[in-house]
Scaffold this motif. Structure first.
Motif, PDB file in Angstrom:
ATOM      1  N   SER A   1      77.201  17.039   8.709  1.00 58.21           N
ATOM      2  CA  SER A   1      77.154  15.586   8.541  1.00 58.21           C
ATOM      3  C   SER A   1      75.749  15.136   8.178  1.00 58.21           C
ATOM      4  O   SER A   1      75.554  14.308   7.290  1.00 58.21           O
ATOM      5  CB  SER A   1      77.616  14.887   9.808  1.00 58.21           C
TER       6      SER A   1
ATOM      7  N   TRP B   1      83.215  15.319   1.118  1.00 53.86           N
ATOM      8  CA  TRP B   1      83.080  13.873   1.293  1.00 53.86           C
ATOM      9  C   TRP B   1      84.193  13.121   0.567  1.00 53.86           C
ATOM     10  O   TRP B   1      84.644  12.078   1.041  1.00 53.86           O
ATOM     11  CB  TRP B   1      81.702  13.401   0.831  1.00 53.86           C
ATOM     12  N   GLU B   2      84.640  13.643  -0.573  1.00 57.00           N
ATOM     13  CA  GLU B   2      85.771  13.014  -1.258  1.00 57.00           C
ATOM     14  C   GLU B   2      87.027  13.075  -0.392  1.00 57.00           C
ATOM     15  O   GLU B   2      87.793  12.114  -0.329  1.00 57.00           O
ATOM     16  CB  GLU B   2      86.026  13.685  -2.605  1.00 57.00           C
TER      17      GLU B   2
ATOM     18  N   ILE C   1      73.304  12.432   0.135  1.00 59.50           N
ATOM     19  CA  ILE C   1      73.513  11.064  -0.319  1.00 59.50           C
ATOM     20  C   ILE C   1      72.169  10.372  -0.540  1.00 59.50           C
ATOM     21  O   ILE C   1      71.973   9.668  -1.529  1.00 59.50           O
ATOM     22  CB  ILE C   1      74.384  10.284   0.686  1.00 59.50           C
TER      23      ILE C   1
ATOM     24  N   ILE D   1      80.300  20.380  -0.746  1.00 58.40           N
ATOM     25  CA  ILE D   1      79.878  19.197   0.002  1.00 58.40           C
ATOM     26  C   ILE D   1      80.433  17.943  -0.671  1.00 58.40           C
ATOM     27  O   ILE D   1      80.946  17.043  -0.002  1.00 58.40           O
ATOM     28  CB  ILE D   1      78.346  19.132   0.130  1.00 58.40           C
ATOM     29  N   ARG D   2      80.349  17.906  -1.995  1.00 59.12           N
ATOM     30  CA  ARG D   2      80.892  16.749  -2.715  1.00 59.12           C
ATOM     31  C   ARG D   2      82.381  16.579  -2.443  1.00 59.12           C
ATOM     32  O   ARG D   2      82.855  15.495  -2.119  1.00 59.12           O
ATOM     33  CB  ARG D   2      80.668  16.899  -4.215  1.00 59.12           C
TER      34      ARG D   2
ATOM     35  N   ARG E   1      87.152  13.362   2.911  1.00 62.51           N
ATOM     36  CA  ARG E   1      86.959  12.560   4.118  1.00 62.51           C
ATOM     37  C   ARG E   1      87.043  11.082   3.808  1.00 62.51           C
ATOM     38  O   ARG E   1      87.613  10.305   4.550  1.00 62.51           O
ATOM     39  CB  ARG E   1      85.586  12.869   4.735  1.00 62.51           C
TER      40      ARG E   1
ATOM     41  N   GLY F   1      75.081  16.196   4.651  1.00 64.50           N
ATOM     42  CA  GLY F   1      75.751  15.270   3.739  1.00 64.50           C
ATOM     43  C   GLY F   1      74.971  13.984   3.578  1.00 64.50           C
ATOM     44  O   GLY F   1      74.811  13.459   2.474  1.00 64.50           O
TER      45      GLY F   1
ATOM     46  N   PHE G   1      87.469  18.021   5.315  1.00 59.68           N
ATOM     47  CA  PHE G   1      86.020  17.848   5.400  1.00 59.68           C
ATOM     48  C   PHE G   1      85.386  19.059   6.080  1.00 59.68           C
ATOM     49  O   PHE G   1      84.448  19.663   5.553  1.00 59.68           O
ATOM     50  CB  PHE G   1      85.726  16.559   6.169  1.00 59.68           C
TER      51      PHE G   1
ATOM     52  N   LYS H   1      84.714   7.497   2.402  1.00 61.42           N
ATOM     53  CA  LYS H   1      83.421   6.882   2.708  1.00 61.42           C
ATOM     54  C   LYS H   1      83.484   5.884   3.853  1.00 61.42           C
ATOM     55  O   LYS H   1      82.477   5.305   4.227  1.00 61.42           O
ATOM     56  CB  LYS H   1      82.881   6.194   1.455  1.00 61.42           C
TER      57      LYS H   1
END
Length: 166
Positions: free
Chosen positions: A15, A122-123, A22, A118-119, A125, A18, A141, A127
């Motif tokens: 996390s 997050w997709e 970002i 990682i990308r 999971r 990530g 995730f 935002k």
């Protein structure tokens, strides 16, 4: 969902990583170029990936790594290059898997595939805030972040003199 202590540690680590990624995305491009130029620079790299010209592709990433250029904010351009490359159309898990199979002695494809995972983590999971994430989103995730961790670990083990491949 019950998690072991190791799973919780991994979850926190991933996390935070990530969040770091970002934050990297918010910075500008190579030296004084805007981030759009750095994103644009990844277009020819996608063409190399699509053609299977892995040595040229690795050479580009290695050159950036060796020169260690910084953004105007002093951030590492290589991380931003990884970040934007995996967001291009044409960069798929299948192509990255082929690259990894064809380049087992280079850390570059494993670093790139780790960023890709990682990308996609997050997709999967989403935002939104944590309590709105579905069980399936949480599971995807976690799985994808674990895949990224395996790639980063493998990449770091390729060169005993330099365990940091980025």
């Amino acid at each position: 969902m019950d998690m072991t202590r190791d799973q919780k540690s991994l979850w926190i680590l991933c996390s935070l990583f990530g969040f770091f990624i970002i934050m990297m995305a918010c910075s500008t491009g190579l030296n004084t170029k805007p981030i759009e130029d750095l994103y644009g620079a990844t277009g020819p790299l996608v063409e190399l990936l699509n053609k299977g010209e892995y040595q040229k592709l690795e050479g580009y990433f290695q050159t950036v790594r060796q020169k260690q250029p910084k953004t105007v904010e002093g951030k590492d351009t290589l991380h931003e290059l990884y970040y934007w490359f995996v967001r291009r159309d044409g960069v798929t898990e299948e192509k990255l898997n082929q690259w990894c199979l064809g380049s087992r002695e280079s850390a570059v494809p494993f670093m790139v595939r780790g960023y890709y995972d990682i990308r996609t983590a997050w997709e999967a999971r989403g935002k939104d805030v944590a309590y709105t994430v579905t069980e399936k989103g949480r599971e995807l995730f976690r799985e994808r972040l674990e895949k990224a961790q395996r790639d980063f670990t493998f990449a770091s083990g390729l060169d005993s003199k330099d365990p940091i491949p980025f």
